[in-house]
Design a protein around this motif. Structure first.
Motif, PDB file in Angstrom:
ATOM      1  N   HIS A  66      50.606 -20.777  -5.024  1.00 31.15           N
ATOM      2  CA  HIS A  66      51.833 -20.209  -4.463  1.00 31.15           C
ATOM      3  C   HIS A  66      53.057 -20.844  -5.105  1.00 31.15           C
ATOM      4  O   HIS A  66      53.010 -21.974  -5.572  1.00 31.15           O
ATOM      5  N   GLN A  67      54.147 -20.090  -5.086  1.00 31.29           N
ATOM      6  CA  GLN A  67      55.440 -20.604  -5.542  1.00 31.29           C
ATOM      7  C   GLN A  67      56.453 -20.321  -4.460  1.00 31.29           C
ATOM      8  O   GLN A  67      56.413 -19.270  -3.819  1.00 31.29           O
ATOM      9  N   GLY A  68      57.336 -21.267  -4.238  1.00 29.28           N
ATOM     10  CA  GLY A  68      58.370 -21.075  -3.238  1.00 29.28           C
ATOM     11  C   GLY A  68      59.402 -22.167  -3.340  1.00 29.28           C
ATOM     12  O   GLY A  68      59.313 -23.051  -4.201  1.00 29.28           O
ATOM     13  N   GLU A  69      60.370 -22.092  -2.449  1.00 33.51           N
ATOM     14  CA  GLU A  69      61.447 -23.071  -2.451  1.00 33.51           C
ATOM     15  C   GLU A  69      61.616 -23.632  -1.042  1.00 33.51           C
ATOM     16  O   GLU A  69      62.008 -22.914  -0.118  1.00 33.51           O
ATOM     17  N   PHE A  70      61.312 -24.903  -0.890  1.00 27.87           N
ATOM     18  CA  PHE A  70      61.565 -25.592   0.371  1.00 27.87           C
ATOM     19  C   PHE A  70      63.047 -25.932   0.429  1.00 27.87           C
ATOM     20  O   PHE A  70      63.665 -26.233  -0.605  1.00 27.87           O
ATOM     21  N   THR A  71      63.625 -25.868   1.625  1.00 29.89           N
ATOM     22  CA  THR A  71      65.043 -26.167   1.773  1.00 29.89           C
ATOM     23  C   THR A  71      65.268 -27.121   2.942  1.00 29.89           C
ATOM     24  O   THR A  71      64.506 -27.140   3.911  1.00 29.89           O
ATOM     25  N   LEU A  72      66.303 -27.912   2.811  1.00 24.77           N
ATOM     26  CA  LEU A  72      66.762 -28.802   3.873  1.00 24.77           C
ATOM     27  C   LEU A  72      68.262 -28.926   3.700  1.00 24.77           C
ATOM     28  O   LEU A  72      68.733 -29.615   2.790  1.00 24.77           O
ATOM     29  N   GLY A  73      69.010 -28.198   4.548  1.00 21.56           N
ATOM     30  CA  GLY A  73      70.459 -28.153   4.371  1.00 21.56           C
ATOM     31  C   GLY A  73      70.768 -27.603   2.986  1.00 21.56           C
ATOM     32  O   GLY A  73      70.216 -26.585   2.579  1.00 21.56           O
ATOM     33  N   PRO A  74      71.617 -28.301   2.210  1.00 26.38           N
ATOM     34  CA  PRO A  74      71.972 -27.806   0.880  1.00 26.38           C
ATOM     35  C   PRO A  74      70.928 -28.139  -0.195  1.00 26.38           C
ATOM     36  O   PRO A  74      71.055 -27.705  -1.333  1.00 26.38           O
ATOM     37  N   HIS A  75      69.900 -28.893   0.143  1.00 31.18           N
ATOM     38  CA  HIS A  75      68.913 -29.342  -0.836  1.00 31.18           C
ATOM     39  C   HIS A  75      67.802 -28.319  -1.023  1.00 31.18           C
ATOM     40  O   HIS A  75      67.369 -27.675  -0.071  1.00 31.18           O
ATOM     41  N   ARG A  76      67.335 -28.187  -2.259  1.00 26.53           N
ATOM     42  CA  ARG A  76      66.308 -27.207  -2.606  1.00 26.53           C
ATOM     43  C   ARG A  76      65.217 -27.886  -3.431  1.00 26.53           C
ATOM     44  O   ARG A  76      65.500 -28.701  -4.301  1.00 26.53           O
ATOM     45  N   TRP A  77      63.967 -27.510  -3.147  1.00 26.95           N
ATOM     46  CA  TRP A  77      62.823 -28.000  -3.913  1.00 26.95           C
ATOM     47  C   TRP A  77      61.951 -26.815  -4.317  1.00 26.95           C
ATOM     48  O   TRP A  77      61.021 -26.448  -3.605  1.00 26.95           O
ATOM     49  N   PRO A  78      62.211 -26.203  -5.471  1.00 23.79           N
ATOM     50  CA  PRO A  78      61.305 -25.154  -5.933  1.00 23.79           C
ATOM     51  C   PRO A  78      59.997 -25.815  -6.368  1.00 23.79           C
ATOM     52  O   PRO A  78      60.016 -26.866  -7.017  1.00 23.79           O
ATOM     53  N   CYS A  79      58.879 -25.245  -5.974  1.00 25.27           N
ATOM     54  CA  CYS A  79      57.610 -25.861  -6.369  1.00 25.27           C
ATOM     55  C   CYS A  79      56.460 -24.871  -6.315  1.00 25.27           C
ATOM     56  O   CYS A  79      56.549 -23.818  -5.706  1.00 25.27           O
ATOM     57  N   ARG A  80      55.403 -25.266  -6.983  1.00 17.42           N
ATOM     58  CA  ARG A  80      54.118 -24.580  -6.934  1.00 17.42           C
ATOM     59  C   ARG A  80      53.248 -25.400  -5.989  1.00 17.42           C
ATOM     60  O   ARG A  80      53.246 -26.626  -6.067  1.00 17.42           O
ATOM     61  N   PHE A  81      52.501 -24.724  -5.120  1.00 10.66           N
ATOM     62  CA  PHE A  81      51.813 -25.477  -4.075  1.00 10.66           C
ATOM     63  C   PHE A  81      50.606 -24.724  -3.538  1.00 10.66           C
ATOM     64  O   PHE A  81      50.405 -23.547  -3.824  1.00 10.66           O
ATOM     65  N   SER A  82      49.832 -25.436  -2.722  1.00  5.73           N
ATOM     66  CA  SER A  82      48.752 -24.818  -1.951  1.00  5.73           C
ATOM     67  C   SER A  82      48.878 -25.315  -0.520  1.00  5.73           C
ATOM     68  O   SER A  82      49.374 -26.414  -0.267  1.00  5.73           O
ATOM     69  N   VAL A  83      48.445 -24.492   0.414  1.00  3.01           N
ATOM     70  CA  VAL A  83      48.482 -24.821   1.839  1.00  3.01           C
ATOM     71  C   VAL A  83      47.074 -24.640   2.386  1.00  3.01           C
ATOM     72  O   VAL A  83      46.433 -23.621   2.131  1.00  3.01           O
ATOM     73  N   GLN A  84      46.613 -25.630   3.144  1.00  5.25           N
ATOM     74  CA  GLN A  84      45.271 -25.569   3.708  1.00  5.25           C
ATOM     75  C   GLN A  84      45.333 -25.633   5.229  1.00  5.25           C
ATOM     76  O   GLN A  84      46.004 -26.488   5.797  1.00  5.25           O
ATOM     77  N   ASP A  85      44.627 -24.714   5.859  1.00  7.03           N
ATOM     78  CA  ASP A  85      44.493 -24.671   7.310  1.00  7.03           C
ATOM     79  C   ASP A  85      43.548 -25.795   7.744  1.00  7.03           C
ATOM     80  O   ASP A  85      42.581 -26.088   7.048  1.00  7.03           O
ATOM     81  N   PRO A  86      43.789 -26.433   8.906  1.00  7.01           N
ATOM     82  CA  PRO A  86      42.902 -27.525   9.338  1.00  7.01           C
ATOM     83  C   PRO A  86      41.465 -27.072   9.589  1.00  7.01           C
ATOM     84  O   PRO A  86      40.545 -27.880   9.510  1.00  7.01           O
ATOM     85  N   LEU A  98      48.961 -27.646  12.347  1.00  9.08           N
ATOM     86  CA  LEU A  98      49.215 -28.467  11.169  1.00  9.08           C
ATOM     87  C   LEU A  98      48.581 -27.842   9.936  1.00  9.08           C
ATOM     88  O   LEU A  98      47.592 -27.122  10.016  1.00  9.08           O
ATOM     89  N   ARG A  99      49.164 -28.125   8.798  1.00 12.30           N
ATOM     90  CA  ARG A  99      48.661 -27.645   7.518  1.00 12.30           C
ATOM     91  C   ARG A  99      48.731 -28.790   6.512  1.00 12.30           C
ATOM     92  O   ARG A  99      49.581 -29.668   6.601  1.00 12.30           O
ATOM     93  N   LEU A 100      47.827 -28.757   5.526  1.00  8.36           N
ATOM     94  CA  LEU A 100      47.839 -29.711   4.432  1.00  8.36           C
ATOM     95  C   LEU A 100      48.516 -29.051   3.236  1.00  8.36           C
ATOM     96  O   LEU A 100      48.194 -27.912   2.878  1.00  8.36           O
ATOM     97  N   LEU A 101      49.448 -29.751   2.628  1.00  8.87           N
ATOM     98  CA  LEU A 101      50.242 -29.223   1.519  1.00  8.87           C
ATOM     99  C   LEU A 101      49.996 -30.072   0.280  1.00  8.87           C
ATOM    100  O   LEU A 101      50.056 -31.299   0.346  1.00  8.87           O
ATOM    101  N   LYS A 102      49.701 -29.410  -0.816  1.00  5.26           N
ATOM    102  CA  LYS A 102      49.580 -30.090  -2.106  1.00  5.26           C
ATOM    103  C   LYS A 102      50.516 -29.395  -3.073  1.00  5.26           C
ATOM    104  O   LYS A 102      50.524 -28.166  -3.161  1.00  5.26           O
ATOM    105  N   THR A 103      51.305 -30.191  -3.790  1.00  9.93           N
ATOM    106  CA  THR A 103      52.250 -29.615  -4.745  1.00  9.93           C
ATOM    107  C   THR A 103      51.834 -29.973  -6.160  1.00  9.93           C
ATOM    108  O   THR A 103      51.141 -30.958  -6.401  1.00  9.93           O
ATOM    109  N   HIS A 104      52.270 -29.150  -7.086  1.00  8.87           N
ATOM    110  CA  HIS A 104      52.007 -29.384  -8.504  1.00  8.87           C
ATOM    111  C   HIS A 104      52.560 -30.760  -8.882  1.00  8.87           C
ATOM    112  O   HIS A 104      53.657 -31.124  -8.467  1.00  8.87           O
ATOM    113  N   PRO A 105      51.820 -31.528  -9.695  1.00 11.55           N
ATOM    114  CA  PRO A 105      52.274 -32.881 -10.027  1.00 11.55           C
ATOM    115  C   PRO A 105      53.593 -32.938 -10.789  1.00 11.55           C
ATOM    116  O   PRO A 105      54.271 -33.974 -10.769  1.00 11.55           O
TER     117      PRO A 105
END
Length: 124
Positions: free
Chosen positions: A30-50, A75-82
């Motif tokens: 997956h690709q997406g952009e996490f945000t926190l206020g004005p901060h942005r983190w575009p990343c490639r990632f995977s999400v795992q259900d417990p 809860l979910r487990l998140l792994k991002t591209h190194p």
């Protein structure tokens, strides 16, 4: 002497990291952009259900949920591209008819160099 000083360990680590890079398209689907206020983190990632977590990961998630007053099934487990920056705790991303919020990050694996994030999936 630490493990990182051991030539054999360094060779295995390099091989593991090369394997992560070789399978990055499958591991970080997956690709997406996490945000926190004005901060942005575009990343490639995977999400795992417990429900798909290994028994030791599931036990950790259940304990984590208990200390935070959360239901572990949210809860979910998140792994991002190194190569991508890790989103700070509190960063969010629209996900699966809700919002995925980063809560915490594990220590970096000395073998693969990856870290696992613990997230909560908040649904309206």
């Amino acid at each position: 002497m630490s493990l990182t000083d051991d030539p054999e360990f360094r060779a295995y680590r390099a091989e593991a990291q090369a394997t992560v890079r070789e399978y990055q398209g499958v591991m970080f689907r997956h690709q997406g952009e996490f945000t926190l206020g004005p901060h942005r983190w575009p990343c490639r990632f995977s999400v795992q259900d417990p429900a798909k977590a290994k028994p030791d990961e599931l036990a950790r998630l259940q304990a984590f949920a208990g200390t935070r007053g959360l239901v572990y099934t949210d809860l979910r487990l998140l792994k991002t591209h190194p190569d991508d920056d890790l989103p700070f705790p509190g960063a969010t991303l629209p996900w699966d008819d809700g919002t995925l919020e980063v809560l915490d990050w594990s220590q970096e694996s000395d073998f693969t160099g990856l870290r696992v994030g613990t997230c909560v999936l908040r649904r309206p």
